[in-house]
Design an enzyme around this catalytic site. Structure first.
Site, PDB file in Angstrom:
ATOM      1  N   GLU A 127       0.825  -1.219   0.000  1.00 44.28           N
ATOM      2  CA  GLU A 127       0.000   0.000   0.000  1.00 44.28           C
ATOM      3  C   GLU A 127       0.858   1.268   0.000  1.00 44.28           C
ATOM      4  O   GLU A 127       0.523   2.274  -0.640  1.00 44.28           O
ATOM      5  CB  GLU A 127      -0.918   0.002   1.240  1.00 44.28           C
ATOM      6  N   VAL A 130       2.216   3.579  -3.288  1.00 42.58           N
ATOM      7  CA  VAL A 130       1.489   4.554  -4.125  1.00 42.58           C
ATOM      8  C   VAL A 130       0.765   5.584  -3.261  1.00 42.58           C
ATOM      9  O   VAL A 130      -0.023   5.219  -2.388  1.00 42.58           O
ATOM     10  CB  VAL A 130       0.440   3.852  -5.033  1.00 42.58           C
ATOM     11  N   GLY A 132       1.416   7.689  -0.799  1.00 42.38           N
ATOM     12  CA  GLY A 132       1.637   7.931   0.637  1.00 42.38           C
ATOM     13  C   GLY A 132       0.454   7.572   1.514  1.00 42.38           C
ATOM     14  O   GLY A 132       0.065   6.410   1.615  1.00 42.38           O
ATOM     15  N   ASP A 199       9.218   8.241 -10.789  1.00 46.10           N
ATOM     16  CA  ASP A 199       8.479   7.811  -9.597  1.00 46.10           C
ATOM     17  C   ASP A 199       6.974   7.752  -9.896  1.00 46.10           C
ATOM     18  O   ASP A 199       6.304   6.765  -9.559  1.00 46.10           O
ATOM     19  CB  ASP A 199       8.789   8.807  -8.465  1.00 46.10           C
ATOM     20  N   LYS A 203       4.365   4.446 -10.000  1.00 46.26           N
ATOM     21  CA  LYS A 203       3.073   4.367  -9.288  1.00 46.26           C
ATOM     22  C   LYS A 203       1.927   4.145 -10.282  1.00 46.26           C
ATOM     23  O   LYS A 203       0.975   3.418  -9.980  1.00 46.26           O
ATOM     24  CB  LYS A 203       2.863   5.649  -8.480  1.00 46.26           C
ATOM     25  N   GLY A 301       6.414  12.054   2.339  1.00 49.87           N
ATOM     26  CA  GLY A 301       6.828  12.433   3.692  1.00 49.87           C
ATOM     27  C   GLY A 301       6.721  11.234   4.622  1.00 49.87           C
ATOM     28  O   GLY A 301       5.911  10.332   4.400  1.00 49.87           O
TER      29      GLY A 301
HETATM   30  N1  HSE Z   1       9.335  10.985  -3.627  1.00 46.86           N
HETATM   31  C1  HSE Z   1       7.982  10.576  -3.564  1.00 46.86           C
HETATM   32  C2  HSE Z   1       7.111  11.771  -3.894  1.00 46.86           C
HETATM   33  C3  HSE Z   1       7.689  10.056  -2.181  1.00 46.86           C
HETATM   34  O1  HSE Z   1       7.616  12.892  -3.956  1.00 46.86           O
HETATM   35  O2  HSE Z   1       5.925  11.586  -4.118  1.00 46.86           O
HETATM   36  C4  HSE Z   1       6.578   9.079  -2.102  1.00 46.86           C
HETATM   37  O3  HSE Z   1       6.645   8.033  -3.008  1.00 46.86           O
END
Ligand code: HSE
Length: 429
Positions: A127, A130, A132, A199, A203, A301
């Site tokens: 979980e 994706v 946070g 990133d 996701k 975070g």
């Molecule tokens: N570096 C990622 C972001 C952190 O800024 O969304 C969470 O995956």
């Protein structure tokens, strides 16, 4: 009270957040599920480094943590796709539930990982990979399980959203805003993953897997980041009634094809997603029964990520206590394919720097016309003798291939300067 032993492999920003948040969360988990989580092993790269935040001495070899009989669930927070895969494989072999926040691992090696987990019946939980603190994978697995999904879109990189917000609201430049995002613990150790869209691409691949049972080959997903966005584009978008967001789009095209992409995209300023600011994420899903659903929350975070990790740990611990299998993993489909990038049809924003002379606008507009691309709006600020002016177009829907041909012809005109900036436009439901 059932006590379940946790092993932590990797302990950077997210791991420290998990350790800090565990005591308070444990009280709630005990109250709600009758379970207590205890950290019983920690592996870090350099165990000689003084770490007053760790509840017990760390070791350097993760295999010791996985093999420790007191450790019943392993949390992997090392990132990357090689060592993390080896850790996952060792957990699956040892039949210890594996919990991870590692989106690269799932997006790039998910097929192998899921096959291993399914074969052995040893569960994996992801979980935290994706968005946070937004429980969007659980929503797909549970709350929306009866829906056929007509499409998904999302702001799923907090760092990029933070940077774009600071550029739009505080007039910050790109590098100052990126440094702030790093200081706040939002960015990846390698921040190119954030600002180059990788990133978010990872996701998007995981969302596609959960929504459509199809894990696209990561290298085939068109991914663009936010480096080319200038404050000029942010301001032109605003004048046209739009905001720029790094948007992931996932939408079926017919029954066996799917479009997945990440790109800086103009969204109507009135759309709820346009007011998702800072490191917040948002995911919009359109179910055939539910209609449009939007989740918004902190996407990056240590606290937001801890929320998702602790939810997975609680679920894994409860399943262990109940001797229940883990969550059903989607069986990756072999029938689906990604659409060819050039076959994508959509609306575009184009900013083209031209010499400020009579007839140039007509020439450029004529080329769009010859490719059968309609123009919705045009902006041209006064040149005031500067020599060159930007021409900004919002275009009607057209195949990407037609747009590329038009831009190539426009860039060959004698009065055109510099490469054009092309951005996607999505009007969204
Ligand atoms: N570096 C990622 C972001 C952190 O800024 O969304 C969470 O995956």
């Amino acid at each position: 009270m059932n006590k379940i032993g946790i092993g932590l492999v990797g302990c950077g920003t997210v791991g420290s957040g998990l350790i800090r948040n565990l005591p308070k969360a444990n009280g709630l988990i005990a109250q709600r599920l009758g379970i207590q989580l205890e950290i019983r092993g920690i592996a870090v790269k350099d165990p000689s480094k003084t770490r007053p935040d760790l509840p017990l001495p760390a070791v350097g070899d993760w295999k010791k943590v996985v093999a420790d009989p007191a450790v019943q669930i392993v949390v992997e927070l090392v990132g990357g796709t090689s060592e993390s895969f080896a850790i996952a494989e060792a957990c699956i072999q040892a039949r210890k539930p594996f919990v991870t926040a590692n989106k690269a691992l799932l997006a790039e090696r998910g097929q192998e990982l899921i096959a291993l987990a399914q074969k052995s019946g040893s569960p994996i939980y992801f979980e935290a990979s994706v968005a946070g603190g937004i429980p969007v994978l659980k929503a797909l697995r549970e709350g929306l399980v009866a829906n056929q999904l007509l499409g998904l879109h999302g702001i799923i990189n907090g760092t990029s959203n933070y940077i774009l917000t600071r550029m739009a609201e505080a007039g910050s430049d790109f590098s100052t805003a990126l440094k702030e995002a790093k200081d706040l613990g939002y960015a990846e150790a390698d921040d190119r993953l954030d600002v180059d869209g990788i990133d978010a691409g990872h996701k998007a691949a995981i969302l596609c897997l959960l929504a459509y049972g199809f894990l696209p080959k990561f290298s085939e997903i068109p991914v663009e980041g936010i480096r080319q966005i200038s404050s000029q584009d942010v301001s032109f978008a605003h004048q046209l009634g739009y905001v720029i967001k790094l948007l992931a789009m996932i939408k079926p095209v017919g029954s066996e094809q799917i479009e997945v992409r990440v790109a800086p995209t103009l969204l109507p300023a009135r759309h709820p997603m346009a007011s998702v600011h800072g490191a917040f994420n948002a995911v919009g899903l359109i179910g055939n029964l539910s209609g449009p659903v939007q989740f918004t929350g902190r996407g990056a975070g240590p606290d937001a990520t801890s929320s998702a990790l602790l939810a997975d740990l609680a679920e894994a611990a409860k399943n262990l206590c109940d001797k229940a299998p883990g969550p059903a993993l989607p069986k990756p489909s072999s029938k689906m394919t990604l659409i060819e990038k050039d076959a994508s049809v959509g609306r575009f924003y184009a900013r083209i720097e031209v010499e400020d002379r009579p007839g140039v606008l007509a020439q450029v507009a004529g080329i769009f016309g010859s490719e059968k691309i309609g123009i919705s709006s045009v902006l041209q600020p006064e040149g005031r003798g500067a020599g060159s002016v930007p021409l900004v177009f919002l275009l009607e829907p057209a195949p990407l291939s037609s747009l590329q041909r038009a831009i190539a012809s426009i860039c060959k005109l004698p009065n055109t300067r510099a490469p054009a900036t092309i951005l996607r436009v999505e009007d969204l439901l």
